[in-house]
Design a protein around this motif. Structure first.
Motif, PDB file in Angstrom:
ATOM      1  N   SER A 125      46.407  47.083  52.661  1.00 51.07           N
ATOM      2  CA  SER A 125      46.963  46.370  51.513  1.00 51.07           C
ATOM      3  C   SER A 125      46.123  45.138  51.184  1.00 51.07           C
ATOM      4  O   SER A 125      45.360  44.640  52.023  1.00 51.07           O
ATOM      5  CB  SER A 125      48.406  45.940  51.796  1.00 51.07           C
ATOM      6  N   VAL A 126      46.295  44.649  49.975  1.00 48.53           N
ATOM      7  CA  VAL A 126      45.606  43.426  49.550  1.00 48.53           C
ATOM      8  C   VAL A 126      45.982  42.277  50.476  1.00 48.53           C
ATOM      9  O   VAL A 126      45.124  41.509  50.902  1.00 48.53           O
ATOM     10  CB  VAL A 126      45.934  43.088  48.076  1.00 48.53           C
ATOM     11  N   SER A 127      47.254  42.178  50.826  1.00 53.83           N
ATOM     12  CA  SER A 127      47.676  41.073  51.700  1.00 53.83           C
ATOM     13  C   SER A 127      47.034  41.178  53.083  1.00 53.83           C
ATOM     14  O   SER A 127      46.704  40.151  53.687  1.00 53.83           O
ATOM     15  CB  SER A 127      49.202  41.008  51.806  1.00 53.83           C
ATOM     16  N   SER A 150      41.358  40.610  44.892  1.00 46.93           N
ATOM     17  CA  SER A 150      41.645  41.532  43.790  1.00 46.93           C
ATOM     18  C   SER A 150      40.431  41.720  42.891  1.00 46.93           C
ATOM     19  O   SER A 150      40.138  42.841  42.452  1.00 46.93           O
ATOM     20  CB  SER A 150      42.839  41.039  42.974  1.00 46.93           C
ATOM     21  N   LYS A 151      39.730  40.633  42.616  1.00 48.54           N
ATOM     22  CA  LYS A 151      38.520  40.707  41.773  1.00 48.54           C
ATOM     23  C   LYS A 151      37.478  41.623  42.422  1.00 48.54           C
ATOM     24  O   LYS A 151      36.908  42.501  41.766  1.00 48.54           O
ATOM     25  CB  LYS A 151      37.946  39.306  41.560  1.00 48.54           C
ATOM     26  N   HIS A 152      37.254  41.438  43.713  1.00 46.59           N
ATOM     27  CA  HIS A 152      36.249  42.253  44.403  1.00 46.59           C
ATOM     28  C   HIS A 152      36.697  43.705  44.548  1.00 46.59           C
ATOM     29  O   HIS A 152      35.880  44.618  44.453  1.00 46.59           O
ATOM     30  CB  HIS A 152      35.917  41.644  45.762  1.00 46.59           C
ATOM     31  N   VAL A 189      35.839  45.585  41.409  1.00 45.17           N
ATOM     32  CA  VAL A 189      34.417  45.966  41.378  1.00 45.17           C
ATOM     33  C   VAL A 189      34.186  47.176  42.280  1.00 45.17           C
ATOM     34  O   VAL A 189      33.497  48.125  41.905  1.00 45.17           O
ATOM     35  CB  VAL A 189      33.518  44.778  41.795  1.00 45.17           C
ATOM     36  N   LEU A 190      34.776  47.166  43.469  1.00 41.33           N
ATOM     37  CA  LEU A 190      34.610  48.282  44.406  1.00 41.33           C
ATOM     38  C   LEU A 190      35.259  49.561  43.869  1.00 41.33           C
ATOM     39  O   LEU A 190      34.722  50.654  44.055  1.00 41.33           O
ATOM     40  CB  LEU A 190      35.188  47.916  45.775  1.00 41.33           C
ATOM     41  N   ARG A 191      36.398  49.432  43.203  1.00 40.77           N
ATOM     42  CA  ARG A 191      37.042  50.604  42.570  1.00 40.77           C
ATOM     43  C   ARG A 191      36.157  51.160  41.461  1.00 40.77           C
ATOM     44  O   ARG A 191      35.952  52.373  41.351  1.00 40.77           O
ATOM     45  CB  ARG A 191      38.403  50.217  41.975  1.00 40.77           C
ATOM     46  N   ASP A 192      35.634  50.274  40.612  1.00 41.23           N
ATOM     47  CA  ASP A 192      34.779  50.704  39.507  1.00 41.23           C
ATOM     48  C   ASP A 192      33.530  51.416  40.006  1.00 41.23           C
ATOM     49  O   ASP A 192      33.015  52.318  39.357  1.00 41.23           O
ATOM     50  CB  ASP A 192      34.387  49.519  38.618  1.00 41.23           C
ATOM     51  N   ALA A 193      33.043  51.008  41.177  1.00 38.57           N
ATOM     52  CA  ALA A 193      31.862  51.638  41.776  1.00 38.57           C
ATOM     53  C   ALA A 193      32.244  52.864  42.613  1.00 38.57           C
ATOM     54  O   ALA A 193      31.374  53.496  43.213  1.00 38.57           O
ATOM     55  CB  ALA A 193      31.118  50.629  42.652  1.00 38.57           C
ATOM     56  N   GLU A 194      33.537  53.171  42.637  1.00 36.95           N
ATOM     57  CA  GLU A 194      34.071  54.322  43.376  1.00 36.95           C
ATOM     58  C   GLU A 194      33.778  54.231  44.880  1.00 36.95           C
ATOM     59  O   GLU A 194      33.595  55.246  45.554  1.00 36.95           O
ATOM     60  CB  GLU A 194      33.566  55.632  42.774  1.00 36.95           C
ATOM     61  N   ILE A 230      40.472  34.858  52.611  1.00 37.93           N
ATOM     62  CA  ILE A 230      40.100  34.502  51.241  1.00 37.93           C
ATOM     63  C   ILE A 230      41.317  34.700  50.342  1.00 37.93           C
ATOM     64  O   ILE A 230      42.277  35.364  50.728  1.00 37.93           O
ATOM     65  CB  ILE A 230      38.878  35.308  50.734  1.00 37.93           C
ATOM     66  N   SER A 231      41.276  34.118  49.162  1.00 36.78           N
ATOM     67  CA  SER A 231      42.449  34.138  48.290  1.00 36.78           C
ATOM     68  C   SER A 231      42.720  35.530  47.721  1.00 36.78           C
ATOM     69  O   SER A 231      41.818  36.364  47.586  1.00 36.78           O
ATOM     70  CB  SER A 231      42.261  33.144  47.138  1.00 36.78           C
TER      71      SER A 231
END
Length: 131
Positions: free
Chosen positions: A32-34, A48-50, A53-58, A42-43
């Motif tokens: 999970s994100v948490s 979530s931002k990173h 990017v990782l999802r978009d890059a599959e 890290i916050s």
């Protein structure tokens, strides 16, 4: 899709990928994100931002369970990195006098580490199909 090299150039994204790999090898079916926030210190917005990017890059998949999202590593896009690195494995064989010996050893170490990491990730994904 983003250039895989740009995606993995960021240290935080590499840390997230390493965490997902470690948790996958430990038998986790998602992180999970948490859990990522807590493990990396890290916050949540940064994570979530990173992850986007990782999802978009599959490089990661996401499984939704109610309001929670669980992320897992996808290794296939790393094949491009592996393909790029392979020629460097044979640097020592070329034995170019213009290339310092330390550079040859460094390239070999990077190559071996990349090949080893790819093997571990591929093995883990085969061990846990559908994750």
């Amino acid at each position: 899709m983003a250039d895989i090299f740009d995606v993995i150039a960021d240290r935080t994204r590499r840390d997230i990928l390493q965490l997902l790999l470690d948790r996958s090898l430990a038998g986790s079916d998602g992180t999970s994100v948490s859990q990522i926030v807590q493990s990396l210190g890290i916050s949540q917005p940064t994570v979530s931002k990173h992850l986007k990017v990782l999802r978009d890059a599959e490089l990661v998949s996401v499984r939704e369970d109610g309001q929670h999202r669980y992320y897992s590593l996808l290794a296939a896009p790393l094949d491009e990195v592996d393909d790029w690195l392979v020629p460097f494995f044979t640097l020592e064989d070329a034995a170019s006098p213009a290339l310092p010996e330390t550079a040859v050893h460094a390239a070999e170490a990077v190559g071996r580490a990349a090949a080893s990491a790819k093997h571990v990730v591929t093995s883990a994904l085969r061990k846990f199909p559908g994750r």
